[in-house]
Scaffold this motif. Structure first.
Motif: not given
Length: 381
Positions: A47-53, A211-228, A244-246
């Motif tokens: 969640r923090c990877n996806l949401w921290l702007r 920000i205006g549409q409350n879209i998570a800034p990391g929605f469009n990318r991948e993170f290194i920890s997804e492979e762990w 997506e729901d928010l």
């Protein structure tokens, strides 16, 4: 689920904003210079990877201890439970930094930490030969500050400012994390007009739209920890489903970006399209002196040229004067301008209501805030 000590790193001056974002996600935290520290499980990592702007990256703390000798560094590193994080075939390069510490040779510290982890893993996994390091990537850092060693694993990979939408940029692009911070430090609400008169490649308007549409800034990318292996796919799927729901895709926005350079307008449009916001932001070629607005109570956020080179200063100062004249009639608008020019207010022709020190990369800047008149309160029925 396990509980980890997590660090969200932050540029100087943005720690409070990052802390607010961490708290908004439901995690208690404390702030130190350049970082926000909190506890969380695997879901928190996703969640923090996806949401921290406004954070630079997310790290997991494996251990902290005092180390004044290489023997201490080796033995205390070796005693940490690395097998809880790293698989037998994990690839784990070690980076380092040392500030005001007895162990000042970063390369030596990196080599010692690497050797200690190798010994620990070989013993735990009963491997007699060399570790293959053909599996998932874990970027480890040993950071020494006043003889205190902090060993972390990077859970983000590419910095969190890399949202994944920037297909083009200008000569001095603003980091997405700083652009988001500039928007968050205003009094803007999604139902008010928003203008960036020096939009360049469109970063500030795009971050405002996210920000205006409350879209998570990391929605469009991948993170290194997804492979762990110990980060279940379901954790990531659930976190993305929550994002997506928010999201408020039906939120109407009035966001405009303008720039003198038509090539930058083309790039800004491409970037907005890549972010999925192509229809939401109006980019147009225009000089700042031609700014006009029919609506009231809007917000202007600008990152104009600073005139860092002496030869540019007269031209930049003349442009600041033009800005002051162009914006003066719009008394209900709030105006926020980032610049390193120390005489900005004199050129602009007005004293800021408030200013805040921020760093644009290594450049010390001030964020000048000129607050407009407040809208009238609705009459009570």
């Amino acid at each position: 689920m396990s509980t980890y000590t997590l660090i969200a790193t932050a540029a100087m001056g943005l720690e409070a904003l990052v802390a607010n974002e961490v708290k908004a996600l439901g995690y208690e935290c404390r702030t130190e210079n350049g970082k926000v520290i909190f506890k969380g499980d695997e879901t928190a990592i996703a969640r923090c990877n996806l949401w921290l702007r406004t954070a630079d990256r997310l790290k997991i703390v494996v251990g902290e201890f005092q180390a004044k000798t290489f023997d201490e560094l080796f033995e205390k590193t070796k005693s940490l439970p690395w097998e809880q994080y790293l698989s037998a075939n994990a690839e784990f390069p070690v980076q380092g930094k040392s500030v005001k510490s007895t162990l000042f040779s970063v390369s030596d510290c990196q080599a010692i930490v690497k050797k200690a982890i190798v010994e620990r893993l070989r013993k735990q996994y009963k491997i007699e030969t060399w570790l293959s390091e053909t599996g998932p990537l874990y970027k480890i850092e040993v950071a020494l500050l006043k003889d205190k060693a902090t060993l972390t694993i990077d859970a983000s990979g590419a910095g969190l400012h890399k949202r994944g939408y920037r297909v083009g940029q200008g000569g001095a692009p603003l980091k997405e994390t700083l652009a988001a911070a500039l928007v968050q430090l205003t009094n803007w609400h999604p139902d008010r007009p928003f203008v960036d008169p020096f939009c360049g490649s469109g970063t500030i308007p795009i971050e405002a739209a996210l920000i205006g549409q409350n879209i998570a800034p990391g929605f469009n990318r991948e993170f290194i920890s997804e492979e762990w292996e110990w980060m279940p796919k379901k954790v990531w799927d659930d976190a993305r489903l929550e994002a997506e729901d928010l999201a408020k895709y039906d939120q109407v926005l009035d966001i405009t970006g303008s720039d003198l350079d038509h090539r930058m307008i083309d790039i800004a449009n491409q970037n907005a399209f890549e972010a999925g916001l192509g229809d939401l932001i109006d980019f147009k070629q225009m000089q700042v002196r031609d700014f006009t607005a029919k609506k009231e109570y809007g917000v202007i956020v600008a990152n104009p040229p600073y005139g860092e080179r002496l030869g540019d200063r007269p031209q930049v100062e003349a442009m600041y004067e033009e800005m002051g004249r162009a914006f003066a009639p719009f008394e209900t608008w709030s105006i926020y301008i980032l610049t390193s020019h120390e005489e900005f207010e004199d050129c602009y022709g007005k004293q800021a209501t408030k200013k805040r020190k921020l760093f644009n990369g290594f450049i010390r800047t001030d964020y000048y805030q000129f607050w407009g008149k407040r809208p009238p309160r609705p009459e009570k029925k």
